[in-house]
Motif scaffolding. Structure first.
Motif, PDB file in Angstrom:
ATOM      1  N   GLU A 197       0.853  -1.192   0.000  1.00  0.00           N
ATOM      2  CA  GLU A 197       0.000   0.000   0.000  1.00  0.00           C
ATOM      3  C   GLU A 197       0.882   1.232   0.000  1.00  0.00           C
ATOM      4  OE1 GLU A 197      -3.108  -0.001   2.958  1.00  0.00           O
ATOM      5  OE2 GLU A 197      -3.338   2.186   2.827  1.00  0.00           O
ATOM      6  N   ASN A 198       0.668   2.129  -0.949  1.00  0.00           N
ATOM      7  CA  ASN A 198       1.488   3.343  -1.004  1.00  0.00           C
ATOM      8  C   ASN A 198       0.830   4.458  -0.184  1.00  0.00           C
ATOM      9  OD1 ASN A 198      -0.511   4.537  -2.548  1.00  0.00           O
ATOM     10  ND2 ASN A 198       0.572   4.302  -4.497  1.00  0.00           N
ATOM     11  N   PRO A 199       1.517   5.589  -0.010  1.00  0.00           N
ATOM     12  CA  PRO A 199       0.964   6.658   0.831  1.00  0.00           C
ATOM     13  C   PRO A 199      -0.391   7.175   0.344  1.00  0.00           C
ATOM     14  CG  PRO A 199       3.309   7.010   0.480  1.00  0.00           C
ATOM     15  CD  PRO A 199       2.916   5.872  -0.409  1.00  0.00           C
ATOM     16  N   GLN A 200      -0.718   6.964  -0.931  1.00  0.00           N
ATOM     17  CA  GLN A 200      -2.032   7.392  -1.436  1.00  0.00           C
ATOM     18  C   GLN A 200      -3.123   6.361  -1.121  1.00  0.00           C
ATOM     19  OE1 GLN A 200       0.816   7.475  -3.787  1.00  0.00           O
ATOM     20  NE2 GLN A 200       1.096   9.409  -2.692  1.00  0.00           N
ATOM     21  N   GLU A 257      -3.262   3.293  -2.343  1.00  0.00           N
ATOM     22  CA  GLU A 257      -3.462   2.292  -3.397  1.00  0.00           C
ATOM     23  C   GLU A 257      -2.653   1.041  -3.065  1.00  0.00           C
ATOM     24  OE1 GLU A 257      -3.399   5.783  -6.811  1.00  0.00           O
ATOM     25  OE2 GLU A 257      -1.611   4.599  -6.326  1.00  0.00           O
TER      26      GLU A 257
END
Ligand code: GTP
Ligand code: SPV
Ligand code: MN
Length: 587
Positions: free
Chosen positions: A233-236, A238
């Motif tokens: 999971e990325n900081p956005q 997603e």
């Protein structure tokens, strides 16, 4: 519990063969499992551990001659020998059945036959498949109840279908001379005799979910692979999913439960575990490759698991877990293994059952292949998708192995077929997960050498065909190597949580947002593109060293692969072409 005629007839036949005192159907209820735990403790088969520190946890010791998979005694019994192929032991099915039935005959006398209906995959998922295992071991029942979904719901989902995998396990006398793990892919049948250890007897795992399922996958157009599945999971917010095939004891559980380095955590990166050992993958209605983890728990390597290397795995084992062949700390009735902490117990029992003082003894307290069987739901980073049965879309497929030299930290294949070639030439140093010498370099295509249930050449062809079907929706294929050694024999790359730095590059390559350097074997990162922020004792020069592709080393490798490929009777032309292309790029 069922009126399914194919089930009832088969069980009746097996009952006549092995002659149990009684038959007990496993319904999956907590009451029944609890009664079995009590019974196993009363006979000494299991030891109940400290209820405060390790609630619902047990210790089991296998026979000292029965501590790992036995690849030399594992057989694929297809009608034609060529269908088992050059990487498998083969036995004629008629001969094998006769031999196994002779060994199994009467072996349940004085024992109970446990009937375990189990589902690989969430019950009712279109990905899932059903099996029934007969066993005379409570240890097997209790492990299967953690590793798979068992009981009534499974029987109901099966209905009167004949589409299920038969599994007969007989402990017999745990005689290693008569130990056989036999698969009959053409009959959906597995028979395992004279073992009581993990991968040999938890028939849902390697026997069904890989050997039988890989064969089913080839015929039905899907894939059963020795792969972990994780979500990054990325900081956005997603989440992108990666599946990765590493040979046994080469880091799947560790990577699947990775904890991001501090800098990544601060930015908001998270890693979610979908599976740590096996992936079943199908092409979805959207044309992408979707994967489920068919298992329900983790059968993980204990030694080396600690609060630094894999805190998530350690947390997962704090309740409802069965430990196999670890050391028993008598002072507080807990468990210990090499690499847990620097404080081995003095008043303990080793994995062989002998008194053991960890401070003074020069033998190991835990067997190198000692394991924990822990429920997936205990895992602090278990993915929301784990139990859904819809699967997760795979962006990248990663191959990897233990290579002290030659193979760089990471590289990307040129395209799908080149990626299949990269998987096919995988080699790795052997580990304690199977009996035999440790540290010997051997070929292990796609980490499936011990687990492919049919001709490996046909398996490669199946991979190529899947790529044709996936077209431009195919995951990108990479190779990693966390295990490069320096001149003193130390690992150069810090590994573990820091492997996220490599996964980040992999995902950027999938998105097309980072450049790479073309080499003879594929695309390698520019050193500046791997984030080294926060790493101590590791410089960009070190990184450049383990990213280097040396053409002289790879020329030797290519010669060796040429010899290896000669052992295949059904090697697809595409892979021969790939090898020639590699050779010409190396010149
Ligand atoms: P199986 O359950 O047998 O299929 O094994 P696995 O592939 O899940 O391997 P696991 O994650 O249990 O790791 C096995 C061994 O590799 C352990 O001793 C780990 O400490 C070691 N290991 C895992 N990841 C790394 C890494 O990134 N670097 C190094 N140096 N060692 C690692
Ligand atoms: C492996 O050896 O790859 C394992 C352990 O995951 S076993 O279940 O014994 O196969
Ligand atoms: Mn494994």
């Amino acid at each position: 519990m069922t009126k399914n005629q194919s089930v009832l007839t088969w069980i009746e036949n097996m009952k006549d063969l092995v002659n149990p005192d009684q038959v007990l159907w496993i319904d999956g209820s907590e009451e029944q499992l609890e009664a079995l735990r009590k019974e196993a403790c009363s006979t000494g088969e299991m030891i109940k551990l400290n209820e405060e520190k390790l609630p619902g946890c047990y210790l089991h010791r296998t026979a000292v001659n029965d501590v790992a998979r036995v690849e030399g005694r594992t057989y694929i019994c297809s009608k034609k020998e060529v269908d088992a192929g050059p990487t498998n032991n083969w036995m004629d099915p008629e001969k094998a059945y006769k031999m196994l039935y002779d060994i199994a005959r009467g072996s349940y006398k004085g024992r109970t036959m446990y009937v375990i209906p189990y589902s690989m995959g969430p019950v009712g998922s279109p990905f899932s498949k059903i099996g029934i295992e007969l066993t005379d071991s409570i240890y097997v029942v209790l492990n299967m109840a953690i590793m798979t979904r068992v009981g009534k719901a499974v029987v109901e989902a099966l209905g009167d279908s004949n589409d299920w995998v038969r599994g007969l396990h007989c402990k017999c006398e745990i005689n290693e001379e008569k130990r056989y793990i036999c698969h009959f892919p053409e009959d959906n049948t597995i028979i395992s005799v004279n073992s009581g250890y993990g991968g040999n007897v938890l028939l849902g795992k390697k026997c069904f979910a890989l050997r039988i399922a890989s064969f089913l996958g080839k015929n039905e157009g899907w894939m059963a692979e020795h792969m972990l599945i994780l979500g990054v999971e990325n900081p956005q917010g997603e989440i992108k999913y990666i599946s990765a095939a590493f040979p046994s004891a080469c880091g799947k559980t560790n990577l699947a439960m990775l904890i991001p380095p501090e800098g990544y955590k601060a930015k908001g990166y998270k890693v979610w575990t979908v599976g740590d050992d096996i992936a079943w993958m199908r092409i979805g209605p959207d044309g992408r490759l979707w994967a489920i983890n068919p298992e329900n728990g983790f059968f993980g390597v204990a030694p080396g698991t600690n609060n630094k290397s894999n805190p998530n795995a350690l947390a997962t084992t704090k309740s409802g877990t069965i430990f196999t062949n670890v050391a028993h700390n008598l002072d507080d009735n807990t468990v210990w293994w090499e690499g847990l902490d620097k404080n081995p117990p003095e008043n303990a029992v080793d994995w062989k059952g002998n008194p053991w003082n960890g401070k003074t003894s020069d033998v190991k307290g835990a067997h190198p292949n000692s394991r924990f069987t822990a429920p997936a739901k205990n895992c602090p980073c278990i993915s929301d998708e784990f139990d859904k049965g819809t699967g997760v879309p795979i962006s990248a497929i990663v191959f990897g192995g233990r290579r002290a030299q030659t193979t760089p930290l990471v590289y990307q294949s040129r395209d799908w077929n080149n990626g299949v070639f990269v998987g096919s030439i995988m080699a790795s140093e052997t580990t304690a997960a199977a009996t035999g010498a440790v540290g010997v370099l051997r070929h292990d295509p796609m980490a499936m050498k011990p687990f492919c249930g049919y001709n490996m050449g046909d398996y490669f062809a199946h991979w190529i065909e899947m790529g044709q079907k996936l077209g431009d929706k195919a995951p990108k294929i990479f190779n990693v190597n966390w295990f490069r050694l320096d001149d003193e024999g130390h690992f150069i790359w810090p590994g573990f949580g820091d492997n996220l730095r490599v996964l980040e590059w992999i995902l950027k390559r999938c998105e097309g947002t980072v450049d790479a350097k073309e080499t003879a074997i594929g695309y390698v990162p520019n050193a500046e593109d791997i984030n080294l922020e926060g790493l101590e004792d590791f410089t960009i020069e070190d990184l450049k060293g383990i990213l280097e592709v040396k053409n002289d080393e790879w020329t030797k490798e290519a010669d060796e692969i040429t010899e290896y490929f000669k052992t295949f009777d059904r090697l697809p032309q595409e892979l021969k072409d790939q090898l020639e292309a590699l050779k010409s790029r190396l010149q």
